[in-house]
Design a protein around this motif. Structure first.
Motif, PDB file in Angstrom:
ATOM      1  N   GLN A  41       0.826  -1.204   0.000  1.00  0.00           N
ATOM      2  CA  GLN A  41       0.000   0.000   0.000  1.00  0.00           C
ATOM      3  C   GLN A  41       0.861   1.255   0.000  1.00  0.00           C
ATOM      4  O   GLN A  41       0.558   2.230  -0.679  1.00  0.00           O
ATOM      5  CB  GLN A  41      -0.930   0.008   1.213  1.00  0.00           C
ATOM      6  CG  GLN A  41      -2.044  -1.002   1.126  1.00  0.00           C
ATOM      7  CD  GLN A  41      -2.885  -1.041   2.392  1.00  0.00           C
ATOM      8  OE1 GLN A  41      -2.442  -0.622   3.466  1.00  0.00           O
ATOM      9  NE2 GLN A  41      -4.103  -1.542   2.263  1.00  0.00           N
ATOM     10  N   ALA A  44       2.399   1.705  -3.437  1.00  0.00           N
ATOM     11  CA  ALA A  44       1.397   2.120  -4.417  1.00  0.00           C
ATOM     12  C   ALA A  44       0.904   3.547  -4.169  1.00  0.00           C
ATOM     13  O   ALA A  44       0.217   4.118  -5.010  1.00  0.00           O
ATOM     14  CB  ALA A  44       0.213   1.159  -4.398  1.00  0.00           C
ATOM     15  N   ASP A  46      -1.110   4.327  -1.687  1.00  0.00           N
ATOM     16  CA  ASP A  46      -2.444   4.282  -1.090  1.00  0.00           C
ATOM     17  C   ASP A  46      -2.449   4.830   0.336  1.00  0.00           C
ATOM     18  O   ASP A  46      -3.483   5.300   0.812  1.00  0.00           O
ATOM     19  CB  ASP A  46      -2.979   2.847  -1.084  1.00  0.00           C
ATOM     20  CG  ASP A  46      -3.205   2.319  -2.488  1.00  0.00           C
ATOM     21  OD1 ASP A  46      -3.372   3.140  -3.408  1.00  0.00           O
ATOM     22  OD2 ASP A  46      -3.206   1.088  -2.667  1.00  0.00           O
ATOM     23  N   ILE A  47      -1.314   4.722   1.026  1.00  0.00           N
ATOM     24  CA  ILE A  47      -1.188   5.263   2.378  1.00  0.00           C
ATOM     25  C   ILE A  47       0.064   6.128   2.431  1.00  0.00           C
ATOM     26  O   ILE A  47       0.986   5.962   1.627  1.00  0.00           O
ATOM     27  CB  ILE A  47      -1.126   4.145   3.461  1.00  0.00           C
ATOM     28  CG1 ILE A  47       0.070   3.219   3.235  1.00  0.00           C
ATOM     29  CG2 ILE A  47      -2.429   3.367   3.513  1.00  0.00           C
ATOM     30  CD1 ILE A  47       0.264   2.183   4.329  1.00  0.00           C
ATOM     31  N   THR A  48       0.094   7.048   3.392  1.00  0.00           N
ATOM     32  CA  THR A  48       1.248   7.930   3.544  1.00  0.00           C
ATOM     33  C   THR A  48       2.298   7.263   4.424  1.00  0.00           C
ATOM     34  O   THR A  48       2.035   6.238   5.061  1.00  0.00           O
ATOM     35  CB  THR A  48       0.829   9.264   4.188  1.00  0.00           C
ATOM     36  OG1 THR A  48       0.364   8.994   5.518  1.00  0.00           O
ATOM     37  CG2 THR A  48      -0.247   9.967   3.374  1.00  0.00           C
ATOM     38  N   TYR A  52       1.730   4.508   7.448  1.00  0.00           N
ATOM     39  CA  TYR A  52       2.472   3.247   7.464  1.00  0.00           C
ATOM     40  C   TYR A  52       3.162   3.041   8.810  1.00  0.00           C
ATOM     41  O   TYR A  52       3.075   1.974   9.409  1.00  0.00           O
ATOM     42  CB  TYR A  52       3.506   3.234   6.334  1.00  0.00           C
ATOM     43  CG  TYR A  52       4.422   2.040   6.358  1.00  0.00           C
ATOM     44  CD1 TYR A  52       3.996   0.808   5.891  1.00  0.00           C
ATOM     45  CD2 TYR A  52       5.716   2.148   6.850  1.00  0.00           C
ATOM     46  CE1 TYR A  52       4.836  -0.286   5.915  1.00  0.00           C
ATOM     47  CE2 TYR A  52       6.558   1.057   6.875  1.00  0.00           C
ATOM     48  CZ  TYR A  52       6.121  -0.157   6.407  1.00  0.00           C
ATOM     49  OH  TYR A  52       6.950  -1.244   6.442  1.00  0.00           O
TER      50      TYR A  52
END
Length: 64
Positions: A41, A44, A46-48, A52
C-alpha cells in the motif's frame, strides 16, 4: 547520421526496465503478511509514510 541512429537505437533498447536481479532491494513485498500488505500500500501510494509507521507501531504493540 546512420551510425548515430544505430547507436541511439542500441542504447534505447537497453534503457527501460532493468532485470529484477539487478535491484533486489525493490523486491515485491509478501502480500500474505500484514507487513507485506502495508508495504504494498505504501509503495502504491495508497497510504502515507505516517500512516504506514502508525500501522506498523500498532502491529508491533499487538504482538507483545
Amino acid at each position: 547520421m546512420f551510425v548515430l541512429s544505430v547507436c541511439a537505437l542500441t542504447v534505447w533498447k537497453r534503457v527501460g526496465q532493468e532485470p529484477r536481479a539487478n535491484r533486489p532491494w525493490r523486491a515485491d513485498p509478501d502480500a500474505s503478511s500484514t507487513e507485506g500488505v502495508l508495504a504494498a500500500q505504501l509503495a502504491a501510494g495508497d497510504i502515507t509514510d505516517r500512516e504506514y509507521v502508525r500501522a506498523m507501531e500498532k502491529l508491533a504493540a499487538s504482538e507483545t
